[in-house]
Design an enzyme around this catalytic site. Structure first.
Site, PDB file in Angstrom:
ATOM      1  N   GLU A  50       0.841  -1.208   0.000  1.00 17.37           N
ATOM      2  CA  GLU A  50       0.000   0.000   0.000  1.00 17.37           C
ATOM      3  C   GLU A  50       0.872   1.253   0.000  1.00 17.37           C
ATOM      4  O   GLU A  50       0.613   2.216  -0.729  1.00 17.37           O
ATOM      5  CB  GLU A  50      -0.904  -0.016   1.228  1.00 17.37           C
ATOM      6  N   ASP A  54       0.796   3.914  -3.110  1.00 12.29           N
ATOM      7  CA  ASP A  54       0.420   5.305  -2.888  1.00 12.29           C
ATOM      8  C   ASP A  54       1.407   6.251  -3.575  1.00 12.29           C
ATOM      9  O   ASP A  54       1.004   7.215  -4.236  1.00 12.29           O
ATOM     10  CB  ASP A  54       0.372   5.586  -1.388  1.00 12.29           C
ATOM     11  N   ASP A 124      -7.271   1.111   0.598  1.00 13.54           N
ATOM     12  CA  ASP A 124      -5.991   0.462   0.909  1.00 13.54           C
ATOM     13  C   ASP A 124      -5.601  -0.531  -0.177  1.00 13.54           C
ATOM     14  O   ASP A 124      -4.456  -0.551  -0.657  1.00 13.54           O
ATOM     15  CB  ASP A 124      -6.077  -0.284   2.241  1.00 13.54           C
ATOM     16  N   GLU A 127      -4.422   0.835  -3.577  1.00  9.55           N
ATOM     17  CA  GLU A 127      -3.018   1.248  -3.538  1.00  9.55           C
ATOM     18  C   GLU A 127      -2.095   0.025  -3.533  1.00  9.55           C
ATOM     19  O   GLU A 127      -1.074  -0.004  -4.242  1.00  9.55           O
ATOM     20  CB  GLU A 127      -2.760   2.102  -2.304  1.00  9.55           C
TER      21      GLU A 127
END
Length: 251
Positions: A50, A54, A124, A127
Site C-alpha cells: 500500500e 500510494d 488500501d 493502492e
C-alpha cells in the site's frame, strides 16, 4: 479460504484488473488485511505494498495534471492532486471496480466494522494492488493500470470543480466582507465509533451551507461546497435582476 478457492478468487481478480500475475502470492498479499495474519503481517499483509502503491499513484497523477492543465498554478495543481489521491476518491474507485468481495479480512478481529471500514479497505487495497502490479509486472504495466482505473477521475474531479471548496469559499468571503467563514458543529449522532456530524458554515451570522458526514473535516468540506453552490445561484439571480433593470426605460 482453501487453496482451490484462493486460485479461483485470484483468477477472477486478475480478469477484473486485466493483469495476469507471474507471482500470484504477491497478488494474494495485496488483498490481505493484517487482521488475517497478525503474527506475520509484515510479510503477508498489504501494508508495505500500500505504501509503495500510494507513491506510484501520486507520481502518475501529478504528471497527468501537469500535462493536462498547463495553465494551472502550482496551488491549483496541488489542490486537484490532493483531491484525486484522497481516501474518499480511492475508496470510490475501489468500490466501482468491485474490489471489496476479493479482500481478505478477519472482521471478528476488528474493533468495529461499518461502511467507513469497507471504504477504507477498498482504498488500501487499490493502492496495494498498484504496488503489487509494479513489482510483478514492471513500471509500464502499473502505469497502464493507473491510467485505466484512476486517471479518469482527474477529469471528473476537475469538471466538478470540487478540489478545495473550503479554500475557494474563504477567498470569496474575504473579498465580500473581509472576514473568514466560520464552521460550527450543529449536531452529532450515532455511537462513538460510528458518529455522524452536521456542520454549518457561516458568513458572520448568516448560514451559507450545511454538510453531513462521518468526520467533522468531511462535513465541513461538504458544507463549503453547498455554500459555493448557494453563492453561485445568488450571483446568477443578481445578474438577471441587473439585466432587467437596465432594460427599463430611463426617465
Amino acid at each position: 479460504m482453501g487453496d482451490i478457492e484462493n486460485i479461483d478468487n485470484l483468477l477472477a481478480l486478475e480478469a477484473l484488473l486485466q493483469v495476469t500475475f507471474h507471482n500470484r502470492s504477491l497478488l494474494l498479499r495485496a488483498i490481505t488485511h493484517h487482521s488475517c495474519c497478525s503474527e506475520t503481517a509484515l510479510r503477508d499483509s498489504y501494508d508495505t505494498l500500500e505504501f509503495l502503491g500510494d507513491a506510484i499513484i501520486s507520481a502518475h497523477v501529478v504528471e497527468y495534471i501537469y500535462r493536462s492543465f498547463p495553465n494551472a498554478s502550482e496551488g491549483d495543481m496541488t489542490a486537484l492532486k490532493s483531491e484525486v489521491v484522497s481516501r474518499r476518491v480511492f475508496a470510490l474507485i475501489g468500490q466501482q471496480l468491485g474490489l471489496f468481495p476479493f479482500i481478505r479480512v478477519d472482521i471478528a478481529n476488528l474493533r468495529t466494522f461499518n461502511e467507513r471500514s469497507r471504504d477504507s479497505l477498498c482504498a488500501d487495497v487499490l493502492e496495494a494492488l498498484v504496488g503489487a502490479i509494479h513489482i510483478d509486472q514492471g513500471a509500464e504495466v502499473a502505469r497502464d493500470f493507473v491510467a485505466r482505473a484512476i486517471l479518469p477521475m482527474v477529469e471528473q474531479v476537475s469538471v466538478q470543480a470540487d478540489t478545495n471548496p473550503k479554500g475557494r469559499l474563504q477567498k470569496i468571503i474575504l473579498q465580500r466582507t473581509g472576514s473568514l467563514p466560520r464552521y460550527r458543529v450543529l449536531e452529532q449522532s450515532g455511537r462513538n465509533n460510528d458518529r455522524i456530524f452536521l456542520v454549518g458554515v457561516y458568513d458572520q451570522e448568516t448560514l451559507l451551507g450545511l454538510g453531513k458526514a462521518s468526520s467533522i473535516k468531511e462535513a465541513g468540506r461538504l458544507a463549503a461546497r453547498e455554500a459555493l453552490e448557494t453563492l453561485q445561484k445568488q450571483r446568477g439571480k443578481a445578474s438577471i435582476i441587473d439585466v432587467g433593470d437596465e432594460s427599463q426605460p430611463q426617465l
